[in-house]
Design a protein around this motif. Sequence first.
Motif, PDB file in Angstrom:
ATOM      1  N   GLN A 191       0.826  -1.204   0.000  1.00 29.26           N
ATOM      2  CA  GLN A 191       0.000   0.000   0.000  1.00 29.26           C
ATOM      3  C   GLN A 191       0.860   1.253   0.000  1.00 29.26           C
ATOM      4  OE1 GLN A 191      -2.319  -1.092   3.468  1.00 29.26           O
ATOM      5  NE2 GLN A 191      -4.108  -1.602   2.211  1.00 29.26           N
ATOM      6  N   HIS A 192       2.009   1.185   0.647  1.00 27.26           N
ATOM      7  CA  HIS A 192       2.922   2.325   0.658  1.00 27.26           C
ATOM      8  C   HIS A 192       3.531   2.549  -0.735  1.00 27.26           C
ATOM      9  CE1 HIS A 192       5.952   5.165   2.047  1.00 27.26           C
ATOM     10  NE2 HIS A 192       6.878   4.420   1.446  1.00 27.26           N
ATOM     11  N   ILE A 193       3.885   1.460  -1.411  1.00 32.93           N
ATOM     12  CA  ILE A 193       4.495   1.564  -2.749  1.00 32.93           C
ATOM     13  C   ILE A 193       3.464   2.024  -3.768  1.00 32.93           C
ATOM     14  CG2 ILE A 193       5.574   0.245  -4.620  1.00 32.93           C
ATOM     15  CD1 ILE A 193       6.722  -1.627  -2.404  1.00 32.93           C
ATOM     16  N   GLY A 194       2.241   1.468  -3.674  1.00 30.36           N
ATOM     17  CA  GLY A 194       1.189   1.802  -4.631  1.00 30.36           C
ATOM     18  C   GLY A 194       1.576   1.483  -6.067  1.00 30.36           C
ATOM     19  N   PRO A 195       1.986   0.252  -6.370  1.00 28.09           N
ATOM     20  CA  PRO A 195       2.485  -0.062  -7.710  1.00 28.09           C
ATOM     21  C   PRO A 195       1.385  -0.043  -8.770  1.00 28.09           C
ATOM     22  CG  PRO A 195       2.222  -2.065  -6.427  1.00 28.09           C
ATOM     23  CD  PRO A 195       1.963  -0.934  -5.493  1.00 28.09           C
ATOM     24  N   ASP A 196       1.790   0.249  -9.998  1.00 24.19           N
ATOM     25  CA  ASP A 196       0.857   0.157 -11.128  1.00 24.19           C
ATOM     26  C   ASP A 196       0.586  -1.296 -11.491  1.00 24.19           C
ATOM     27  OD1 ASP A 196       0.576   3.082 -12.094  1.00 24.19           O
ATOM     28  OD2 ASP A 196       2.736   2.819 -11.816  1.00 24.19           O
ATOM     29  N   VAL A 197       1.574  -2.132 -11.279  1.00 21.04           N
ATOM     30  CA  VAL A 197       1.430  -3.569 -11.517  1.00 21.04           C
ATOM     31  C   VAL A 197       2.406  -4.300 -10.601  1.00 21.04           C
ATOM     32  CG1 VAL A 197       3.168  -3.743 -13.360  1.00 21.04           C
ATOM     33  CG2 VAL A 197       1.229  -5.329 -13.345  1.00 21.04           C
ATOM     34  N   SER A 215      11.785 -12.836 -27.418  1.00 23.95           N
ATOM     35  CA  SER A 215      12.711 -12.326 -26.416  1.00 23.95           C
ATOM     36  C   SER A 215      11.998 -12.291 -25.074  1.00 23.95           C
ATOM     37  CB  SER A 215      13.173 -10.917 -26.785  1.00 23.95           C
ATOM     38  OG  SER A 215      12.077 -10.001 -26.685  1.00 23.95           O
ATOM     39  N   PHE A 216      12.779 -12.220 -23.985  1.00 20.72           N
ATOM     40  CA  PHE A 216      12.123 -12.149 -22.676  1.00 20.72           C
ATOM     41  C   PHE A 216      11.364 -10.842 -22.530  1.00 20.72           C
ATOM     42  CE2 PHE A 216      11.831 -11.381 -18.107  1.00 20.72           C
ATOM     43  CZ  PHE A 216      11.118 -12.526 -17.747  1.00 20.72           C
ATOM     44  N   ARG A 217      11.843  -9.782 -23.166  1.00 19.81           N
ATOM     45  CA  ARG A 217      11.113  -8.515 -23.121  1.00 19.81           C
ATOM     46  C   ARG A 217       9.703  -8.700 -23.674  1.00 19.81           C
ATOM     47  NH1 ARG A 217       9.328  -4.417 -26.073  1.00 19.81           N
ATOM     48  NH2 ARG A 217       9.622  -2.256 -25.352  1.00 19.81           N
ATOM     49  N   GLU A 218       9.580  -9.386 -24.804  1.00 16.99           N
ATOM     50  CA  GLU A 218       8.260  -9.617 -25.405  1.00 16.99           C
ATOM     51  C   GLU A 218       7.390 -10.475 -24.483  1.00 16.99           C
ATOM     52  OE1 GLU A 218       8.796  -9.918 -30.147  1.00 16.99           O
ATOM     53  OE2 GLU A 218      10.136 -11.240 -29.014  1.00 16.99           O
ATOM     54  N   VAL A 219       8.007 -11.480 -23.880  1.00 20.42           N
ATOM     55  CA  VAL A 219       7.267 -12.391 -22.997  1.00 20.42           C
ATOM     56  C   VAL A 219       6.733 -11.647 -21.779  1.00 20.42           C
ATOM     57  CG1 VAL A 219       7.509 -14.399 -21.475  1.00 20.42           C
ATOM     58  CG2 VAL A 219       8.519 -14.436 -23.766  1.00 20.42           C
ATOM     59  N   LEU A 220       7.609 -10.879 -21.118  1.00 24.30           N
ATOM     60  CA  LEU A 220       7.177 -10.146 -19.926  1.00 24.30           C
ATOM     61  C   LEU A 220       6.118  -9.117 -20.272  1.00 24.30           C
ATOM     62  CD1 LEU A 220       7.539  -9.709 -16.900  1.00 24.30           C
ATOM     63  CD2 LEU A 220       9.395  -8.112 -17.407  1.00 24.30           C
ATOM     64  N   ASP A 221       6.248  -8.487 -21.419  1.00 23.67           N
ATOM     65  CA  ASP A 221       5.252  -7.515 -21.866  1.00 23.67           C
ATOM     66  C   ASP A 221       3.882  -8.174 -22.007  1.00 23.67           C
ATOM     67  OD1 ASP A 221       4.364  -4.986 -22.716  1.00 23.67           O
ATOM     68  OD2 ASP A 221       4.701  -5.475 -24.808  1.00 23.67           O
ATOM     69  N   ARG A 222       3.836  -9.363 -22.573  1.00 24.88           N
ATOM     70  CA  ARG A 222       2.561 -10.065 -22.744  1.00 24.88           C
ATOM     71  C   ARG A 222       1.986 -10.529 -21.414  1.00 24.88           C
ATOM     72  NH1 ARG A 222       3.084 -13.960 -27.995  1.00 24.88           N
ATOM     73  NH2 ARG A 222       1.272 -14.915 -26.970  1.00 24.88           N
ATOM     74  N   ILE A 223       2.843 -10.955 -20.505  1.00 27.46           N
ATOM     75  CA  ILE A 223       2.373 -11.387 -19.184  1.00 27.46           C
ATOM     76  C   ILE A 223       1.770 -10.207 -18.420  1.00 27.46           C
ATOM     77  CG2 ILE A 223       3.123 -12.262 -16.937  1.00 27.46           C
ATOM     78  CD1 ILE A 223       5.175 -14.003 -18.463  1.00 27.46           C
ATOM     79  N   ILE A 224       2.455  -9.061 -18.475  1.00 28.89           N
ATOM     80  CA  ILE A 224       1.942  -7.865 -17.805  1.00 28.89           C
ATOM     81  C   ILE A 224       0.651  -7.397 -18.474  1.00 28.89           C
ATOM     82  CG2 ILE A 224       2.391  -5.417 -17.371  1.00 28.89           C
ATOM     83  CD1 ILE A 224       5.317  -6.159 -16.883  1.00 28.89           C
ATOM     84  N   ALA A 225       0.618  -7.409 -19.802  1.00 24.29           N
ATOM     85  CA  ALA A 225      -0.587  -6.970 -20.524  1.00 24.29           C
ATOM     86  C   ALA A 225      -1.785  -7.820 -20.141  1.00 24.29           C
ATOM     87  CB  ALA A 225      -0.349  -7.041 -22.028  1.00 24.29           C
ATOM     88  N   CYS A 226      -1.569  -9.115 -19.936  1.00 22.39           N
ATOM     89  CA  CYS A 226      -2.661 -10.000 -19.514  1.00 22.39           C
ATOM     90  C   CYS A 226      -3.194  -9.591 -18.149  1.00 22.39           C
ATOM     91  CB  CYS A 226      -2.169 -11.452 -19.480  1.00 22.39           C
ATOM     92  SG  CYS A 226      -3.387 -12.636 -18.868  1.00 22.39           S
ATOM     93  N   SER A 227      -2.292  -9.249 -17.219  1.00 16.71           N
ATOM     94  CA  SER A 227      -2.733  -8.850 -15.881  1.00 16.71           C
ATOM     95  C   SER A 227      -3.526  -7.553 -15.928  1.00 16.71           C
ATOM     96  CB  SER A 227      -1.526  -8.712 -14.942  1.00 16.71           C
ATOM     97  OG  SER A 227      -0.758  -7.576 -15.272  1.00 16.71           O
ATOM     98  N   LEU A 228      -3.144  -6.648 -16.817  1.00 16.02           N
ATOM     99  CA  LEU A 228      -3.855  -5.362 -16.922  1.00 16.02           C
ATOM    100  C   LEU A 228      -5.239  -5.539 -17.540  1.00 16.02           C
ATOM    101  CD1 LEU A 228      -0.868  -3.122 -18.102  1.00 16.02           C
ATOM    102  CD2 LEU A 228      -1.879  -3.233 -15.809  1.00 16.02           C
ATOM    103  N   ARG A 229      -5.408  -6.559 -18.383  1.00 15.69           N
ATOM    104  CA  ARG A 229      -6.734  -6.831 -18.967  1.00 15.69           C
ATOM    105  C   ARG A 229      -7.686  -7.425 -17.944  1.00 15.69           C
ATOM    106  NH1 ARG A 229      -3.643  -8.718 -23.362  1.00 15.69           N
ATOM    107  NH2 ARG A 229      -3.955 -10.896 -22.749  1.00 15.69           N
ATOM    108  N   HIS A 230      -7.142  -8.108 -16.953  1.00 14.57           N
ATOM    109  CA  HIS A 230      -7.990  -8.769 -15.971  1.00 14.57           C
ATOM    110  C   HIS A 230      -8.147  -7.920 -14.711  1.00 14.57           C
ATOM    111  CE1 HIS A 230      -6.975 -12.197 -18.583  1.00 14.57           C
ATOM    112  NE2 HIS A 230      -8.114 -12.700 -18.166  1.00 14.57           N
TER     113      HIS A 230
END
Length: 325
Positions: free
Chosen positions: A59-65, A310-325
């Motif tokens: 709660q202190h950090i308040g992350p976007d993801v 690339s791992f950049r592409e993979v992490l981007d897709r994993i994060i994008a999935c979390s933002l959709r849900h």
Amino acid sequence: MPARIAAIVFNEVPPDAPPDERDILDQVSLVENTLPELGYQSVRLPVGLDLAAFLSRLQHIGPDVIVNLTESICNRGELLFLPAAVMEAYHFTFTGSPADALFLTTSKPLAKKWMMLNGIATPSWYPASENLSLDPFRTYAAKPAREDGSAGFDEDCVFSGKDFPGFCKKYREKLPSYFVEEFLPGREFNVSLLAGQDAPEMLPVAEMIYEDFPEGKPKILGYTAKWEEDSFEYRHTVRRFVPSDVEPELTARLYEICLQCWQIFGLQGYARIDFRLDAQGIPNVLEINANPCITPGAGFYSACEQAGYSFREVLDRIIACSLRH
């Protein structure tokens, strides 16, 4: 425009931890080094049993993801769902599968019951008990009911039914935490899944090859084969990818089962599903890993490489999935 904040949540690791526990730190570093490429500033957030302190820090950090890499709590795999449960309850956005999916898949016997209820083939299993009567002419494997990374599983956990009393004698104290599964003789595969826009993408099928294993030596991906780099098992256990056009029917069936597992277990982001073929060549699910290891050389990372990501592409897709849900 200020950088977005991503918290990396992972289990606390003691200084004297064995290799399978220390591996989480390599995963954290990989994510930490990749997040700036996606426009995120990262904050490490280890988690233990003090969930109130964990929540207060979040709660202190308040992350976007939040990138959730938790594999255990205090080295207890059955508790890995707890951070996800806290994050869900307080409406944080985090990567990977929800708490229910993590809980279901971490309890191997519970996951097998859920598979059977949904018509997914999985090897027969029984609670480990000294009173258990097994077929003396069949081969079985005793596995920890709630651990990942092959912790507590090695070749002495594979035995014929007639030798089960010897296993019970050796593992009497740990017996309540194990279950007994029929050992299938066929080929072994694992399939990684990566979230897509509308459905998961099935990554190339990997087959585990046990090269030059002597007659009678169990062909298993146990703790030694995964973590002890100087061992025969580690050096002679090889991952090979199966081109989809070489065995199209097998590949299609594995993908069909993977999609079914993704749906019935409510998986999100990424996952890995392990299979063995039975004597009739039918794929049986051994395990569903809702938060597979993502370091280079591990099954999920290798499958992404094989698919050209690339791992950049993979992490981007994993994060994008979390933002959709």
